[in-house]
Enzyme design. Structure first.
Site, PDB file in Angstrom:
ATOM      1  N   ASP A  61      -7.182  -8.071   0.746  1.00  0.00           N
ATOM      2  CA  ASP A  61      -5.895  -8.750   0.874  1.00  0.00           C
ATOM      3  C   ASP A  61      -5.431  -9.067  -0.548  1.00  0.00           C
ATOM      4  O   ASP A  61      -6.077  -9.877  -1.237  1.00  0.00           O
ATOM      5  CB  ASP A  61      -6.064 -10.032   1.699  1.00  0.00           C
ATOM      6  CG  ASP A  61      -4.748 -10.766   1.910  1.00  0.00           C
ATOM      7  OD1 ASP A  61      -3.798 -10.538   1.123  1.00  0.00           O
ATOM      8  OD2 ASP A  61      -4.672 -11.569   2.849  1.00  0.00           O
ATOM      9  N   VAL A  62      -4.349  -8.454  -0.993  1.00  0.00           N
ATOM     10  CA  VAL A  62      -3.940  -8.616  -2.401  1.00  0.00           C
ATOM     11  C   VAL A  62      -3.521 -10.042  -2.736  1.00  0.00           C
ATOM     12  O   VAL A  62      -3.438 -10.403  -3.916  1.00  0.00           O
ATOM     13  CB  VAL A  62      -2.796  -7.639  -2.802  1.00  0.00           C
ATOM     14  CG1 VAL A  62      -3.261  -6.193  -2.735  1.00  0.00           C
ATOM     15  CG2 VAL A  62      -1.539  -7.881  -1.982  1.00  0.00           C
ATOM     16  N   ASN A  88       1.370  -1.472  -4.692  1.00  0.00           N
ATOM     17  CA  ASN A  88       2.289  -0.990  -3.661  1.00  0.00           C
ATOM     18  C   ASN A  88       2.339  -1.898  -2.431  1.00  0.00           C
ATOM     19  O   ASN A  88       3.318  -1.874  -1.693  1.00  0.00           O
ATOM     20  CB  ASN A  88       1.845   0.438  -3.285  1.00  0.00           C
ATOM     21  CG  ASN A  88       2.486   0.931  -2.012  1.00  0.00           C
ATOM     22  OD1 ASN A  88       3.672   1.280  -2.004  1.00  0.00           O
ATOM     23  ND2 ASN A  88       1.726   0.950  -0.915  1.00  0.00           N
ATOM     24  N   TYR A 153      12.143 -11.440   0.357  1.00  0.00           N
ATOM     25  CA  TYR A 153      11.892 -10.095  -0.181  1.00  0.00           C
ATOM     26  C   TYR A 153      12.643  -9.892  -1.503  1.00  0.00           C
ATOM     27  O   TYR A 153      12.053  -9.448  -2.502  1.00  0.00           O
ATOM     28  CB  TYR A 153      12.312  -9.058   0.866  1.00  0.00           C
ATOM     29  CG  TYR A 153      11.910  -7.640   0.533  1.00  0.00           C
ATOM     30  CD1 TYR A 153      10.612  -7.191   0.765  1.00  0.00           C
ATOM     31  CD2 TYR A 153      12.832  -6.746   0.004  1.00  0.00           C
ATOM     32  CE1 TYR A 153      10.239  -5.880   0.467  1.00  0.00           C
ATOM     33  CE2 TYR A 153      12.476  -5.435  -0.288  1.00  0.00           C
ATOM     34  CZ  TYR A 153      11.180  -5.006  -0.057  1.00  0.00           C
ATOM     35  OH  TYR A 153      10.822  -3.713  -0.356  1.00  0.00           O
ATOM     36  N   LYS A 157      10.832  -9.353  -5.126  1.00  0.00           N
ATOM     37  CA  LYS A 157      10.985  -8.103  -5.886  1.00  0.00           C
ATOM     38  C   LYS A 157      11.668  -8.357  -7.232  1.00  0.00           C
ATOM     39  O   LYS A 157      11.352  -7.703  -8.231  1.00  0.00           O
ATOM     40  CB  LYS A 157      11.769  -7.074  -5.061  1.00  0.00           C
ATOM     41  CG  LYS A 157      11.017  -6.558  -3.830  1.00  0.00           C
ATOM     42  CD  LYS A 157       9.757  -5.766  -4.202  1.00  0.00           C
ATOM     43  CE  LYS A 157       9.064  -5.193  -2.978  1.00  0.00           C
ATOM     44  NZ  LYS A 157       7.839  -4.467  -3.301  1.00  0.00           N
TER      45      LYS A 157
HETATM   46  P1  NAP Z   1       4.493   0.058   5.063  1.00  0.00           P
HETATM   47  O1  NAP Z   1       4.333   1.387   5.686  1.00  0.00           O
HETATM   48  O2  NAP Z   1       4.768  -1.124   5.913  1.00  0.00           O
HETATM   49  O3  NAP Z   1       3.176  -0.192   4.170  1.00  0.00           O
HETATM   50  C1  NAP Z   1       2.887  -1.432   3.592  1.00  0.00           C
HETATM   51  C2  NAP Z   1       1.465  -1.394   3.093  1.00  0.00           C
HETATM   52  O4  NAP Z   1       1.159  -2.655   2.461  1.00  0.00           O
HETATM   53  C3  NAP Z   1       0.449  -1.197   4.209  1.00  0.00           C
HETATM   54  O5  NAP Z   1      -0.542  -0.302   3.779  1.00  0.00           O
HETATM   55  C4  NAP Z   1      -0.139  -2.594   4.373  1.00  0.00           C
HETATM   56  O6  NAP Z   1      -1.482  -2.496   4.834  1.00  0.00           O
HETATM   57  C5  NAP Z   1      -0.083  -3.097   2.950  1.00  0.00           C
HETATM   58  N1  NAP Z   1      -0.182  -4.566   2.852  1.00  0.00           N
HETATM   59  C6  NAP Z   1       0.651  -5.481   3.365  1.00  0.00           C
HETATM   60  N2  NAP Z   1       0.193  -6.721   3.086  1.00  0.00           N
HETATM   61  C7  NAP Z   1      -0.951  -6.555   2.371  1.00  0.00           C
HETATM   62  C8  NAP Z   1      -1.887  -7.453   1.800  1.00  0.00           C
HETATM   63  N3  NAP Z   1      -1.738  -8.792   1.906  1.00  0.00           N
HETATM   64  N4  NAP Z   1      -2.950  -6.947   1.137  1.00  0.00           N
HETATM   65  C9  NAP Z   1      -3.124  -5.601   1.047  1.00  0.00           C
HETATM   66  N5  NAP Z   1      -2.267  -4.703   1.567  1.00  0.00           N
HETATM   67  C10 NAP Z   1      -1.201  -5.181   2.229  1.00  0.00           C
HETATM   68  O7  NAP Z   1       5.658   0.064   3.992  1.00  0.00           O
HETATM   69  P2  NAP Z   1       6.033   1.013   2.756  1.00  0.00           P
HETATM   70  O8  NAP Z   1       7.468   1.334   2.914  1.00  0.00           O
HETATM   71  O9  NAP Z   1       5.053   2.094   2.560  1.00  0.00           O
HETATM   72  O10 NAP Z   1       5.920  -0.077   1.583  1.00  0.00           O
HETATM   73  C11 NAP Z   1       5.190   0.110   0.404  1.00  0.00           C
HETATM   74  C12 NAP Z   1       5.912  -0.608  -0.743  1.00  0.00           C
HETATM   75  O11 NAP Z   1       7.174   0.004  -0.960  1.00  0.00           O
HETATM   76  C13 NAP Z   1       6.191  -2.090  -0.500  1.00  0.00           C
HETATM   77  O12 NAP Z   1       5.931  -2.825  -1.672  1.00  0.00           O
HETATM   78  C14 NAP Z   1       7.669  -2.099  -0.188  1.00  0.00           C
HETATM   79  O13 NAP Z   1       8.261  -3.346  -0.483  1.00  0.00           O
HETATM   80  C15 NAP Z   1       8.162  -0.995  -1.078  1.00  0.00           C
HETATM   81  N6  NAP Z   1       9.475  -0.424  -0.733  1.00  0.00           N
HETATM   82  C16 NAP Z   1       9.648   0.219   0.456  1.00  0.00           C
HETATM   83  C17 NAP Z   1      10.898   0.736   0.762  1.00  0.00           C
HETATM   84  C18 NAP Z   1      11.177   1.461   2.053  1.00  0.00           C
HETATM   85  O14 NAP Z   1      12.338   1.811   2.313  1.00  0.00           O
HETATM   86  N7  NAP Z   1      10.176   1.740   2.870  1.00  0.00           N
HETATM   87  C19 NAP Z   1      11.958   0.595  -0.154  1.00  0.00           C
HETATM   88  C20 NAP Z   1      11.735  -0.061  -1.354  1.00  0.00           C
HETATM   89  C21 NAP Z   1      10.484  -0.550  -1.641  1.00  0.00           C
HETATM   90  P3  NAP Z   1      -2.210  -3.581   5.754  1.00  0.00           P
HETATM   91  O15 NAP Z   1      -1.202  -4.111   6.702  1.00  0.00           O
HETATM   92  O16 NAP Z   1      -3.286  -2.771   6.355  1.00  0.00           O
HETATM   93  O17 NAP Z   1      -2.729  -4.613   4.805  1.00  0.00           O
END
Ligand code: NAP
Length: 250
Positions: A61-62, A88, A153, A157
Site C-alpha cells: 500500500d503506497v 503510478n 484528485y 495531482k
Molecule cells: P486503475 O486501472 O484504476 O489502476 C490503479 C492502480 O493503482 C491499481 O493497480 C491499484 O491497485 C493501484 N492502487 C490504488 N491504490 C493503491 C495503494 N494505496 N497502494 C498501491 N497501489 C494502489 O487506473 P489507471 O487509469 O491505470 O491509473 C493509473 C494512474 O494513472 C493513476 O495515478 C491515475 O490517477 C493516472 N491517470 C489515469 C488516467 C485515466 O484516464 N485512466 C488519466 C490521467 C492519469 P490495487 O487496487 O490493487 O492497490
C-alpha cells in the site's frame, strides 16, 4: 539497438491493472526487470507469473512508507539495484462535490495520490545515491484544471506535480531524473468509475475517446531515455502530437 531500460530494475506501483500492468509488460519487453506493487496480491502475483523471472510481485500500500521501503529492499535483494520508479498508483473514488465530501475519504485519496508519490520517491533515493535513477509520476490534466467532484484528485495531482518540480530542483545534480506523464484519458478501470459517477464532462466522454494503456506504457519507457531530458522537472502531455511522434505512437 539496446533500449535504455534494458537490464534496469523498474519498480511500478499500481501494477495490478491498467497503466501500471501495461507498463510492466512494456518494460519487460524492452529487457528490464520489474517490481510489481499494488494492494491486490492475487493480481500482481498472476501478472508476475505470466511475465516470469523478470518480475517480482510485492503487495504494497503506497500510503504506508514502510511498505514502500520494504518493496524496494526486496527489489534490490532480488535484482541487485533500483534504477527506475514509476509512481503510478492512484485513485479517484469517492467522486464528490466539496460540500458533500467525507473528510476522511478525501484525506485517504491524498494519502495515496500525493503521499504515496512522495513515499515512492523518498524511499528510492538511498538506492539511487550511487548511480542516479529516474523517478516518474503519473500526472493528469487535473493537476492544472479544476473539475467538479474531483477536488481531492485535482489537489493531489497539482501537489504531485509540485513534488516533481521540487525533486528535480533538489536532486537533478545528483543524477535523479524527475518528471511526470499526463496521459490524457486512458481506457482503464478508473475511467469506468469516472463514467459511473456521471459528474463532470470527463464522465460524458465516449469509451472510444480514451487511449489504450499501452500508449502511456510506451511513453513511460521513452521517458527513461535521454530523448526526454528536455522535460525533466515537469510534466509531459501525451496529448501533445510532438510527444506522440517522439514516442512512436503516430
Ligand atoms: P486503475 O486501472 O484504476 O489502476 C490503479 C492502480 O493503482 C491499481 O493497480 C491499484 O491497485 C493501484 N492502487 C490504488 N491504490 C493503491 C495503494 N494505496 N497502494 C498501491 N497501489 C494502489 O487506473 P489507471 O487509469 O491505470 O491509473 C493509473 C494512474 O494513472 C493513476 O495515478 C491515475 O490517477 C493516472 N491517470 C489515469 C488516467 C485515466 O484516464 N485512466 C488519466 C490521467 C492519469 P490495487 O487496487 O490493487 O492497490
Amino acid at each position: 539497438m539496446t533500449h535504455a531500460v534494458s537490464g534496469k530494475v523498474v519498480a511500478i506501483s499500481g501494477a495490478s491493472r491498467g497503466i501500471g500492468a501495461a507498463a510492466a509488460r512494456e518494460f519487460v519487453a524492452l529487457g528490464a526487470k520489474v517490481v510489481l506493487m499494488a494492494r491486490s496480491r492475487d493480481a500482481i502475483v498472476e501478472l508476475a507469473g505470466e511475465i516470469g523471472d523478470a518480475a517480482l510481485a510485492v503487495p504494497c500500500d503506497v500510503a504506508r512508507y514502510w511498505e514502500v521501503e520494504a518493496a524496494y529492499n526486496a527489489a534490490v535483494d532480488t535484482f541487485g539495484s533500483l534504477d527506475v520508479v514509476i509512481n503510478n498508483a492512484g485513485v479517484i473514488e469517492p467522486v464528490a462535490r466539496i460540500e458533500e465530501a467525507d473528510a476522511d475519504a478525501w484525506g485517504q485519496v491524498i494519502d495515496i495520490n500525493l503521499k504515496g508519490t512522495f513515499n515512492g520517491a523518498r524511499a528510492a533515493l538511498p538506492h539511487m545515491a550511487a548511480n542516479g535513477g529516474t523517478i516518474i509520476g503519473i500526472s493528469s490534466g487535473a493537476a492544472t484544471n479544476a473539475l467538479e467532484g474531483w477536488s481531492h484528485y485535482c489537489s493531489s495531482k497539482a501537489a504531485a506535480l509540485m513534488l516533481t518540480r521540487c525533486l528535480h530542483k533538489e536532486m537533478a545534480d545528483r543524477g535523479i531524473r524527475a518528471l511526470g506523464l499526463s496521459p490524457g484519458t486512458v481506457a482503464t478501470q478508473m475511467q469506468k468509475e469516472i463514467k459511473a459517477s456521471g459528474v463532470n464532462p470527463v464522465s460524458a466522454l465516449n469509451w472510444e475517446d480514451h487511449i489504450p494503456p499501452e500508449w502511456p506504457a510506451k511513453a513511460l519507457a521513452w521517458m527513461c531515455t535521454a530523448d526526454a531530458d528536455e522535460y525533466l522537472g515537469g510534466d509531459i502531455s501525451l496529448r501533445d502530437e510532438g510527444v506522440r511522434k517522439a514516442v512512436g505512437l503516430i
